[in-house]
Design a protein around this motif. Structure first.
Motif, short mmCIF file in Angstrom:
data_model
loop_
_atom_site.label_atom_id
_atom_site.label_comp_id
_atom_site.label_asym_id
_atom_site.label_seq_id
_atom_site.Cartn_x
_atom_site.Cartn_y
_atom_site.Cartn_z
N LEU A 89 0.83 -1.20 0.00
CA LEU A 89 0.00 0.00 0.00
C LEU A 89 0.86 1.25 0.00
N PHE A 90 1.94 1.24 0.77
CA PHE A 90 2.84 2.39 0.85
C PHE A 90 3.47 2.70 -0.51
N PHE A 91 4.09 1.70 -1.13
CA PHE A 91 4.80 1.96 -2.38
C PHE A 91 3.86 2.16 -3.56
N SER A 92 2.75 1.46 -3.58
CA SER A 92 1.80 1.67 -4.68
C SER A 92 1.16 3.05 -4.59
N THR A 93 0.88 3.50 -3.37
CA THR A 93 0.33 4.86 -3.19
C THR A 93 1.33 5.90 -3.65
N MET A 94 2.59 5.71 -3.28
CA MET A 94 3.63 6.66 -3.69
C MET A 94 3.75 6.71 -5.21
N LEU A 95 3.68 5.54 -5.85
CA LEU A 95 3.82 5.48 -7.31
C LEU A 95 2.66 6.16 -8.02
N VAL A 96 1.42 5.82 -7.65
CA VAL A 96 0.28 6.41 -8.36
C VAL A 96 0.18 7.91 -8.10
N ALA A 97 0.53 8.34 -6.89
CA ALA A 97 0.50 9.78 -6.59
C ALA A 97 1.58 10.52 -7.36
N ALA A 98 2.76 9.93 -7.47
CA ALA A 98 3.85 10.57 -8.22
C ALA A 98 3.48 10.72 -9.69
N VAL A 99 2.91 9.68 -10.26
CA VAL A 99 2.53 9.73 -11.69
C VAL A 99 1.39 10.73 -11.90
N GLY A 100 0.34 10.63 -11.06
CA GLY A 100 -0.80 11.54 -11.20
C GLY A 100 -0.42 13.00 -11.00
N GLY A 101 0.37 13.27 -9.97
CA GLY A 101 0.80 14.64 -9.71
C GLY A 101 1.70 15.18 -10.81
N PHE B 79 15.05 16.36 -16.51
CA PHE B 79 15.34 16.63 -15.09
C PHE B 79 14.15 17.26 -14.37
N GLY B 80 13.38 18.07 -15.10
CA GLY B 80 12.16 18.62 -14.53
C GLY B 80 11.14 17.54 -14.23
N LEU B 81 11.07 16.55 -15.11
CA LEU B 81 10.17 15.42 -14.90
C LEU B 81 10.58 14.60 -13.68
N ILE B 82 11.89 14.35 -13.56
CA ILE B 82 12.40 13.59 -12.40
C ILE B 82 12.12 14.37 -11.11
N GLY C 180 9.67 13.20 -7.97
CA GLY C 180 10.14 13.17 -6.58
C GLY C 180 9.30 14.04 -5.66
N ALA C 181 8.95 15.23 -6.13
CA ALA C 181 8.14 16.14 -5.31
C ALA C 181 6.76 15.54 -5.04
N CYS C 182 6.14 14.96 -6.05
CA CYS C 182 4.81 14.36 -5.88
C CYS C 182 4.87 13.11 -5.02
N ALA C 183 5.96 12.35 -5.12
CA ALA C 183 6.12 11.19 -4.24
C ALA C 183 6.26 11.64 -2.79
N ALA C 184 6.97 12.75 -2.56
CA ALA C 184 7.11 13.29 -1.20
C ALA C 184 5.76 13.79 -0.67
N ILE C 185 4.96 14.41 -1.54
CA ILE C 185 3.64 14.87 -1.13
C ILE C 185 2.75 13.68 -0.76
#
Length: 197
Positions: free
Chosen positions: A9-21, A43-46, A50-55
């Motif tokens: 749940l932790f890693f899947s949530t981080m992944l979908v949030a990072a992609v969506g954001g 680099f902007g994409l990376i 990262g920012a969306c994964a942190a959020i």
């Protein structure tokens, strides 16, 4: 729930949030990403991923905080009916707070109160849609807690973006909200499926 499901749940949530954001972030700031060539875009994409994964970490803390709060409130209020009424009151209060107090704090001369109603209303509609699907997949008693989580808890998690001054128009308000909504929706809809397994 076992530790394996929590880790999933932790890693899947981080992944979908990072992609969506990131999709929302790149869409809102398309010129900034594409204008200066491939290296800037890459680099902007990376950075945005990262920012969306942190959020999304904020969303996950809010989710587990709500699960704890819900259990505590059920024991404190004795009946689920009373706790549901409190949650409905808090949803209404946060709705009022999101448009009226933001209007008082940030409105410039000529701004109308109706303009500040759009975002809270759309967020409430989205929360109600997610709560409806949660109820449909679980039971009728899940609607109000799901609505409360999607509206009130998401708004609390969104506060850092709401109180910072505008840096690049209003885009950061939406870039911050997108991974929160994706993460909270994913967590809410994944929880009962993981428990069934």
């Amino acid at each position: 729930m076992n530790s394996r499901k929590v880790v999933f749940l932790f890693f899947s949530t981080m992944l979908v949030a990072a992609v969506g954001g990131t999709i929302v972030g790149v869409t809102l700031n398309y010129e900034a990403y594409v204008g200066d060539g491939f290296a800037n875009f890459f680099f902007g994409l990376i950075w945005m991923l990262g920012a969306c994964a942190a959020i999304s970490a904020t969303a996950q803390m809010g989710f587990f905080a709500y699960l704890t709060l819900n259990r505590l409130a059920l024991s404190l209020f004795k009946t689920k009916k009373l706790w549901n009424r409190v949650q409905i009151f808090l949803v209404a209060f946060v709705f009022f707070d999101l448009f009226y107090f933001r209007y008082l704090a940030y409105a410039s001369e000529g701004d109308s109160l109706a303009g500040y109603l759009i975002t809270p209303t759309l967020l409430l509609i989205y929360a109600a849609i997610v709560a409806y699907f949660k109820q449909r997949e679980t039971h009728s008693g899940a609607f109000i807690p799901a609505l409360f989580f999607m509206y009130v808890i998401t708004t609390i998690e969104w506060i850092p973006a709401l109180i910072i001054p505008e840096v690049d128009g209003t885009s950061w308000v939406w870039i911050y909200l997108a991974p929160l909504l994706v993460a909270n929706t994913w967590q809410l809809m994944a929880l009962h499926r993981l428990q069934r397994k």
